[in-house]
Scaffold this motif. Structure first.
Motif, PDB file in Angstrom:
ATOM      1  N   GLU A 174       0.830  -1.208   0.000  1.00 37.20           N
ATOM      2  CA  GLU A 174       0.000   0.000   0.000  1.00 37.20           C
ATOM      3  C   GLU A 174       0.867   1.261   0.000  1.00 37.20           C
ATOM      4  O   GLU A 174       0.662   2.170  -0.808  1.00 37.20           O
ATOM      5  CB  GLU A 174      -0.908   0.003   1.221  1.00 37.20           C
ATOM      6  N   VAL A 175       1.861   1.302   0.878  1.00 36.66           N
ATOM      7  CA  VAL A 175       2.721   2.481   1.013  1.00 36.66           C
ATOM      8  C   VAL A 175       3.541   2.703  -0.253  1.00 36.66           C
ATOM      9  O   VAL A 175       3.571   3.807  -0.812  1.00 36.66           O
ATOM     10  CB  VAL A 175       3.656   2.334   2.231  1.00 36.66           C
ATOM     11  N   ARG A 176       4.220   1.660  -0.716  1.00 37.88           N
ATOM     12  CA  ARG A 176       5.117   1.811  -1.876  1.00 37.88           C
ATOM     13  C   ARG A 176       4.360   2.124  -3.163  1.00 37.88           C
ATOM     14  O   ARG A 176       4.785   2.968  -3.956  1.00 37.88           O
ATOM     15  CB  ARG A 176       5.949   0.539  -2.057  1.00 37.88           C
ATOM     16  N   MET A 177       3.244   1.457  -3.385  1.00 36.17           N
ATOM     17  CA  MET A 177       2.494   1.680  -4.624  1.00 36.17           C
ATOM     18  C   MET A 177       1.864   3.071  -4.649  1.00 36.17           C
ATOM     19  O   MET A 177       1.845   3.740  -5.674  1.00 36.17           O
ATOM     20  CB  MET A 177       1.409   0.616  -4.812  1.00 36.17           C
ATOM     21  N   ASN A 178       1.374   3.516  -3.499  1.00 35.12           N
ATOM     22  CA  ASN A 178       0.792   4.859  -3.433  1.00 35.12           C
ATOM     23  C   ASN A 178       1.850   5.933  -3.640  1.00 35.12           C
ATOM     24  O   ASN A 178       1.603   6.949  -4.300  1.00 35.12           O
ATOM     25  CB  ASN A 178       0.079   5.065  -2.098  1.00 35.12           C
ATOM     26  N   GLU A 179       3.043   5.729  -3.066  1.00 40.76           N
ATOM     27  CA  GLU A 179       4.151   6.665  -3.278  1.00 40.76           C
ATOM     28  C   GLU A 179       4.471   6.778  -4.765  1.00 40.76           C
ATOM     29  O   GLU A 179       4.674   7.874  -5.294  1.00 40.76           O
ATOM     30  CB  GLU A 179       5.409   6.169  -2.552  1.00 40.76           C
ATOM     31  N   SER A 180       4.542   5.636  -5.419  1.00 37.90           N
ATOM     32  CA  SER A 180       4.930   5.586  -6.823  1.00 37.90           C
ATOM     33  C   SER A 180       3.962   6.359  -7.713  1.00 37.90           C
ATOM     34  O   SER A 180       4.368   7.162  -8.559  1.00 37.90           O
ATOM     35  CB  SER A 180       5.012   4.123  -7.274  1.00 37.90           C
ATOM     36  N   LEU A 181       2.670   6.139  -7.519  1.00 38.65           N
ATOM     37  CA  LEU A 181       1.681   6.829  -8.351  1.00 38.65           C
ATOM     38  C   LEU A 181       1.561   8.303  -7.986  1.00 38.65           C
ATOM     39  O   LEU A 181       1.322   9.146  -8.845  1.00 38.65           O
ATOM     40  CB  LEU A 181       0.331   6.147  -8.220  1.00 38.65           C
ATOM     41  N   ALA A 182       1.758   8.631  -6.717  1.00 40.07           N
ATOM     42  CA  ALA A 182       1.616  10.025  -6.272  1.00 40.07           C
ATOM     43  C   ALA A 182       2.629  10.932  -6.944  1.00 40.07           C
ATOM     44  O   ALA A 182       2.287  12.011  -7.429  1.00 40.07           O
ATOM     45  CB  ALA A 182       1.750  10.108  -4.758  1.00 40.07           C
ATOM     46  N   LYS A 199      15.347  -1.426  -3.841  1.00 47.12           N
ATOM     47  CA  LYS A 199      15.543  -2.749  -4.451  1.00 47.12           C
ATOM     48  C   LYS A 199      14.781  -3.842  -3.710  1.00 47.12           C
ATOM     49  O   LYS A 199      14.217  -4.742  -4.325  1.00 47.12           O
ATOM     50  CB  LYS A 199      17.033  -3.116  -4.460  1.00 47.12           C
ATOM     51  N   THR A 200      14.817  -3.762  -2.373  1.00 48.10           N
ATOM     52  CA  THR A 200      14.178  -4.819  -1.590  1.00 48.10           C
ATOM     53  C   THR A 200      12.693  -4.932  -1.934  1.00 48.10           C
ATOM     54  O   THR A 200      12.186  -6.029  -2.175  1.00 48.10           O
ATOM     55  CB  THR A 200      14.332  -4.546  -0.084  1.00 48.10           C
ATOM     56  N   PHE A 201      11.999  -3.786  -1.987  1.00 42.72           N
ATOM     57  CA  PHE A 201      10.574  -3.837  -2.288  1.00 42.72           C
ATOM     58  C   PHE A 201      10.322  -4.349  -3.697  1.00 42.72           C
ATOM     59  O   PHE A 201       9.426  -5.189  -3.922  1.00 42.72           O
ATOM     60  CB  PHE A 201       9.909  -2.468  -2.143  1.00 42.72           C
ATOM     61  N   TYR A 202      11.079  -3.875  -4.678  1.00 43.99           N
ATOM     62  CA  TYR A 202      10.803  -4.265  -6.060  1.00 43.99           C
ATOM     63  C   TYR A 202      11.148  -5.725  -6.335  1.00 43.99           C
ATOM     64  O   TYR A 202      10.575  -6.347  -7.239  1.00 43.99           O
ATOM     65  CB  TYR A 202      11.495  -3.309  -7.029  1.00 43.99           C
ATOM     66  N   ARG A 203      12.034  -6.299  -5.529  1.00 42.86           N
ATOM     67  CA  ARG A 203      12.275  -7.742  -5.629  1.00 42.86           C
ATOM     68  C   ARG A 203      11.072  -8.510  -5.062  1.00 42.86           C
ATOM     69  O   ARG A 203      10.684  -9.544  -5.601  1.00 42.86           O
ATOM     70  CB  ARG A 203      13.572  -8.109  -4.918  1.00 42.86           C
ATOM     71  N   ILE A 204      10.512  -7.991  -3.985  1.00 43.73           N
ATOM     72  CA  ILE A 204       9.282  -8.600  -3.439  1.00 43.73           C
ATOM     73  C   ILE A 204       8.164  -8.493  -4.474  1.00 43.73           C
ATOM     74  O   ILE A 204       7.432  -9.447  -4.727  1.00 43.73           O
ATOM     75  CB  ILE A 204       8.847  -7.891  -2.137  1.00 43.73           C
ATOM     76  N   LEU A 205       8.028  -7.317  -5.077  1.00 42.90           N
ATOM     77  CA  LEU A 205       6.968  -7.074  -6.059  1.00 42.90           C
ATOM     78  C   LEU A 205       7.044  -8.063  -7.214  1.00 42.90           C
ATOM     79  O   LEU A 205       6.034  -8.643  -7.623  1.00 42.90           O
ATOM     80  CB  LEU A 205       7.071  -5.636  -6.576  1.00 42.90           C
TER      81      LEU A 205
END
Length: 205
Positions: free
Chosen positions: A56-64, A96-102
């Motif tokens: 939720e946090v990372r995806m919202n940051e990205s689009l914002a 990197k850590t989040f995008y590897r999870i993604l």
């Protein structure tokens, strides 16, 4: 100074990237974050809800940030497109850590909340690309309209492939401490060259 909640999220994100959701326990997360295990229940309710919160946090940051750029009246459509993609590449490098999870979750995810975040993020970027290209064509900044699906796949596929193969490239070319920084800067330039061809964009117009 980050909050206790953000502190736990950051450490959980690193552990999930390393061990996956199933391989990470709340006890390990609390140990890594150096907090009492009860704090995870207090802030998030469960390990699953903590995992969803990261998305939720990372995806919202990205689009914002992309929507902020879109609203900037001082930039042309080409400048906006380049800024969005450059910021996207920077986020992949810095998180990197989040995008590897993604990437892992795109293949194996069974959580409907995460599926929804992934879907809405993709649709958000497709909307942004469509709007920029439509306006760029209207203003004659661009003279070609590629399929938006392919443009999105080209951008995200190039960046993620670069992320995944970075360790091999760095070892093969015996890269120094500056290798990664230069690598990602040149990826941005590489993507710009591709987009110029796809959109029929000329610098001197």
């Amino acid at each position: 100074m980050i909050s206790k909640e953000e502190h736990i999220l950051l450490h959980a994100e690193k552990l999930f990237a390393e061990k996956g959701f199933e391989g990470s326990s709340t006890r390990e997360i609390s140990k890594k974050a150096k907090v009492n295990i009860s704090m995870i229940s207090y802030y998030f309710g469960s390990k699953e809800k903590l995992f969803v919160k990261i998305f939720e946090v990372r995806m919202n940051e990205s689009l914002a940030f992309s929507k902020d750029i879109l609203a900037n009246i001082n930039l042309t459509e080409w400048e906006k497109l380049v800024t969005v993609i450059n910021r996207y590449a920077d986020r992949v490098k810095n998180f990197k850590t989040f995008y590897r999870i993604l990437q892992r979750e795109q293949l194996n995810n069974k959580n409907p909340h995460i599926s929804e975040y992934l879907k809405e993020s993709k649709k958000g970027f497709l909307t942004i690309y469509s709007e920029l290209i439509d306006k760029g064509l209207e203003k004659k900044i661009f003279n070609k309209r590629p399929r938006i699906e392919f443009l999105h796949s080209t951008v995200s596929g190039t960046i993620f492939a670069a992320l995944n193969t970075l360790p091999i490239y760095k070892e093969f070319f015996e890269g120094d401490d500056d290798y990664e920084k230069q690598y990602f800067e040149e990826i941005k330039i590489h993507i710009q060259h591709i987009l110029k061809h796809l959109l029929g964009y000329e610098e001197n117009i």
